[in-house]
Design an enzyme around this catalytic site. Structure first.
Site, PDB file in Angstrom:
ATOM      1  N   GLU A 195     -25.805  -4.482 -18.647  1.00 35.68           N
ATOM      2  CA  GLU A 195     -26.854  -3.820 -19.896  1.00 35.68           C
ATOM      3  C   GLU A 195     -27.566  -2.737 -19.117  1.00 35.68           C
ATOM      4  OE1 GLU A 195     -28.454  -7.306 -21.459  1.00 35.68           O
ATOM      5  OE2 GLU A 195     -26.475  -7.814 -22.351  1.00 35.68           O
ATOM      6  N   GLU A 302     -16.843 -10.245 -23.120  1.00 36.09           N
ATOM      7  CA  GLU A 302     -17.658 -11.253 -23.618  1.00 36.09           C
ATOM      8  C   GLU A 302     -17.481 -11.676 -25.053  1.00 36.09           C
ATOM      9  OE1 GLU A 302     -21.847 -11.196 -22.593  1.00 36.09           O
ATOM     10  OE2 GLU A 302     -21.287 -10.244 -20.867  1.00 36.09           O
TER      11      GLU A 302
HETATM   12  C1  XIL Z   1     -25.765 -15.931 -22.472  1.00 37.51           C
HETATM   13  C2  XIL Z   1     -25.522 -17.151 -22.197  1.00 37.51           C
HETATM   14  O1  XIL Z   1     -24.098 -17.343 -23.066  1.00 37.51           O
HETATM   15  C3  XIL Z   1     -26.352 -18.183 -22.691  1.00 37.51           C
HETATM   16  O2  XIL Z   1     -25.924 -19.673 -22.386  1.00 37.51           O
HETATM   17  C4  XIL Z   1     -27.734 -17.986 -21.996  1.00 37.51           C
HETATM   18  O3  XIL Z   1     -28.957 -18.752 -22.502  1.00 37.51           O
HETATM   19  C5  XIL Z   1     -28.150 -16.468 -22.286  1.00 37.51           C
HETATM   20  O4  XIL Z   1     -27.167 -15.786 -21.844  1.00 37.51           O
HETATM   21  N1  XIL Z   1     -24.781 -10.906 -22.570  1.00 37.51           N
HETATM   22  C6  XIL Z   1     -24.572 -11.172 -21.368  1.00 37.51           C
HETATM   23  C7  XIL Z   1     -24.412 -12.707 -21.075  1.00 37.51           C
HETATM   24  O5  XIL Z   1     -24.228 -10.568 -20.523  1.00 37.51           O
HETATM   25  O6  XIL Z   1     -24.596 -13.022 -19.680  1.00 37.51           O
HETATM   26  C8  XIL Z   1     -25.175 -13.573 -22.064  1.00 37.51           C
HETATM   27  O7  XIL Z   1     -25.040 -14.957 -21.708  1.00 37.51           O
HETATM   28  C9  XIL Z   1     -24.975 -13.195 -23.502  1.00 37.51           C
HETATM   29  C10 XIL Z   1     -25.225 -11.634 -23.529  1.00 37.51           C
END
Ligand code: XIL
Length: 435
Positions: A195, A302
């Site tokens: 990010e 994701e």
């Molecule tokens: C999220 C997890 O799924 C949650 O359990 C945690 O509380 C916050 O992070 N982008 C990302 C991930 O790169 O690491 C994030 O994961 C979701 C958004």
């Protein structure tokens, strides 16, 4: 040779061949799905119906990973079960049955691995990597450098003032060297920087504490440190929303500059926190084409498709929403279950997504779901806490949803997918499968 070619071999830590039996079973299940108006919740392939005397136990859905094209990775994010002991074994069973890649959902973030300077905690991450290896799944690393879930000490100087460039850079290099070094040869792919692209118009990089402390070259430094620690690992720049025009332009600019500086970057990760009406898949396809044209592998890192309303699109976890009290039921419309019609639309959206992935399978190295089943999705608490979302392929009981069968269908090569209607459910599963 392009980066893509160099690393294509390493992408496939675990190769699981597709089998004709699975293809046949899928067709039978799909046939039953369409003949039941799509409301089938549990797969009951004909060749697995239990004898009448045995207790009713739902037949397990055929493994998704066996329907994949050769060398393709299909993953899920999972935290080491200690965090969720009650449902742990079921979640683990689902992941190892259906997926051939595993990403720790939280367990390798800087906060988890180095909460206090110099004290590394590898126990849970080690167990997850071991779990993956024991099941022939490729362990994925997420993530080394991020503005979120990173302890504040990384950015603080001894005097309580913000850390200067040298100190922050030394910490960034050390964290990467120790973590990537620890998993060398085992974790095959790393989200090195997460990010980094800004959402603000006219601004290329997010003004994260890393950027503020080190300057723009923190990205190049991070990739170099990771490459030095494990020269065989696939190194990924991961972000959300880069499949959309305005952010794609920025990420392309950044990628070109990194490649020009000969920074060891091999792949770009599209997070793919998607919704029913967003994004337009034509934009995603254009992004895949343009990223691949740079010689990079594209990872879908994701994936989830949320069905709930929200004012915010993306995955910036700083952007929580707080609906006014009167708005709550509007913002959480399905607390008791997803209406069948919406489940069908959701399945269709997944079918289209995977049809697109299969069209571009030569450019894609992996598709990973962000979570295992709906009950464990982060979207139940983001961007609004305490809602009931339905973004994944398995329901809260771990049963396959219509979206599961839609994905399975989309994974089938066209020759195996067409004769659905003509295939009587009692036929043995003989459909050919291959690429
Ligand atoms: C999220 C997890 O799924 C949650 O359990 C945690 O509380 C916050 O992070 N982008 C990302 C991930 O790169 O690491 C994030 O994961 C979701 C958004």
């Amino acid at each position: 040779m392009t980066n893509d070619n160099i690393h294509r071999q390493a992408l496939t830590g675990a190769r699981l061949p597709a089998t004709p039996a699975v293809a046949g079973m899928v067709m039978i299940v799909l046939g039953m799905l369409s003949s039941s108006g799509g409301s089938l919740a549990v797969a009951q392939p004909q060749d697995r119906v239990p004898p009448a005397a045995s207790p009713a136990k739902p037949a397990e859905a055929p493994p998704l990973k066996e329907a994949l094209p050769d060398g393709f990775l299909l993953g899920a994010a999972l935290d080491y079960p200690r965090r969720f002991p009650a449902s742990a074994s079921r979640d683990v069973a689902l992941v190892t049955r259906h997926f051939n890649a595993i990403t720790p959902e939280n367990g390798m973030k800087p906060m988890a691995l180095q909460p206090v300077e110099g004290r590394f905690h590898f126990a849970d991450a080690d167990r997850l990597v071991e779990l993956a290896e024991n099941h022939g799944a490729t362990p994925i690393g997420h993530c080394l450098v991020w503005h979120s879930q990173t302890p504040r000490w990384f950015f603080e100087g001894p005097d309580g003032q913000p850390a200067g460039r040298e100190l922050a850079l030394a910490r960034l290099r050390k964290h990467i060297a120790v973590v990537v070094g620890h998993f060398k040869g085992r974790v095959k792919q790393w989200d090195v920087v997460n990010e980094a692209i800004s959402d603000a118009p006219g601004q290329l990089l997010r003004p994260s504490p890393w950027l503020q402390a080190i300057g723009e070259d923190y990205l190049a430094e991070a990739f170099r440190a990771a490459h030095e620690a494990d020269p065989d690992a696939i190194l990924i720049l991961n972000d959300y929303g880069i499949e959309l025009r305005h952010k794609r332009r920025k990420v392309l600019e950044l990628l070109r500059s990194l490649i020009e500086q000969k920074v060891p970057i091999h792949a770009v990760g599209i997070q793919a926190h998607w919704r029913m009406d967003h994004p337009d898949f034509a934009e995603v396809e254009e992004s895949i084409r343009q990223f691949a044209a740079l010689g990079l592998t594209v990872m879908i890192t994701e994936l989830d498709i949320g069905v709930l309303p929200t004012n915010y699109r993306g995955a910036d976890i700083a952007k929580a929403e707080n609906p006014k009290t009167g708005q709550r039921s509007v913002m959480n419309p399905y607390p008791e279950g997803l209406p069948d019609a919406v489940a069908q639309q959701h399945a269709e959206r997944y079918r289209q997504a995977f049809a697109m992935f299969m069209r571009h399978k030569d450019s894609l190295g992996r598709v990973t779901f962000w979570g295992v089943h709906d009950g464990r999705s982060w979207l139940n608490n983001f961007p609004i806490r305490g809602r009931t979302d339905y973004p994944l392929l398995f329901d809260r009981q771990g049963q396959p949803k219509p979206a599961f069968f839609a994905v399975m269908q989309a994974l089938q090569p066209p020759a195996a997918a067409t004769p659905l209607d003509s295939q009587p459910p009692s036929d043995p599963p003989t459909a050919p499968h291959g690429r």
